[in-house]
Design an enzyme around this catalytic site. Structure first.
Site: not given
Length: 296
Positions: A149, A158, A196
């Site tokens: 990831e 990101e 989340n």
């Protein structure tokens, strides 16, 4: 004369008695050689330490653990300077700092080993359930997915900033109080979406909904969000990553729980294989097995 001899004998007896009660010298353990590494090559005479003992290679070897192969000559216990890749750490984690550094040689300094071990208290069953083989397998599975990831723990957030505004589900009653573009992927599991952050924050007792940036500012919080997802969320799968390993469902089910909607069932076999390759590598570092059902 007899008296003089008797006096000498008494004096000598006192000396002998004093010598008898002196404590025996304590043997000093040998200094530990450089820790064994599963990725290194050793030739005849090469010395390493592993699990608190020194070993010398009898001939060329790679990825043959000392103590489990006759290629190594056991040179005895060592007590200073390390002790090799001993998974028995004082913090109770099955991954030593040396092994962590071996797994992530190019990691971002943000992702500290201390941050990871500090986060373990949030989910004490993680890498601490079942046999030693299973404990190490779970640690390897989690860290392999984390590596995938984050590009080997290189990326904290990101990379594609164009995606940032997409992670706000405005239909949630609590909305996106930190701003529409605040809930992009962050941390070792690249936590994303306002819902989340809300759920992870509630579980961990941290207000991540209003301050999602803590995940890229505090290493322990970052690791806790990764462990939260691994131990409590099934995502697009049917079980958590933790349950997939401890119940022997297989590494493939951990992939499904993290990104199965995109990668599994033929969606992206190259990405699946990349995760499997990293998992296999990490199990070798920890000296455990992969189990079956590696793919999804």
């Amino acid at each position: 004369m007899i008296r003089r001899v008797m006096s000498l004998l008494v004096a000598l007896g006192a000396v002998v008695a004093a010598l008898v009660v002196l404590p025996a010298a304590t043997a000093q353990a040998a200094t530990c050689a450089t820790a064994w590494s599963s990725s290194s090559v050793y030739t005849n005479g090469g010395s390493v330490s592993y699990n608190g003992r020194n070993y010398t290679a009898k001939w060329w070897t790679q990825n043959e653990r000392p103590g489990s192969s006759d290629v190594w000559a056991d040179k005895g216990a060592c007590g200073t300077g390390g002790g090799g890749e001993d998974p028995g750490q004082s913090n109770g984690f099955v991954v030593s700092e040396a092994q962590f550094n071996q797994m992530f040689p190019n990691r971002n300094p943000f992702y500290t080993y201390q941050g990871l071990t500090d986060a373990l208290s949030a989910y004490p069953a993680f890498a601490n359930t079942g046999s030693d083989e299973i404990k190490k397998r779970e640690a390897a599975a989690f860290l392999a997915n984390v590596s995938h990831e984050t590009g080997g723990l290189v990326y904290i957030k990101e990379v594609n900033e164009a995606n940032y505004p997409h992670y706000c589900d405005a239909s949630q009653p609590y909305g996106c109080p930190a701003g529409q573009s605040a809930y992009y992927g962050k941390g070792p599991i690249q936590l994303s979406w306002n819902f989340n952050y809300k759920a992870a924050g509630d579980a961990l007792g941290i207000d991540l909904l209003n301050n999602p940036y803590l995940v890229e500012q505090n290493a322990a919080i970052a690791w806790k969000t990764g462990l939260w997802y691994w131990n409590t969320q099934s995502g697009p799968g049917t079980m958590t990553g933790h349950n997939a390993i401890v119940n022997n469902a297989g590494f493939g089910e951990t992939i499904r729980s993290i990104n199965g909607a995109i990668e599994c069932n033929g969606g992206n076999p190259a990405q699946v294989q990349s995760r499997i390759d990293k998992f296999t590598q990490f199990t070798q570092v920890l000296g455990t097995t992969t189990g079956s059902n590696l793919s999804c």
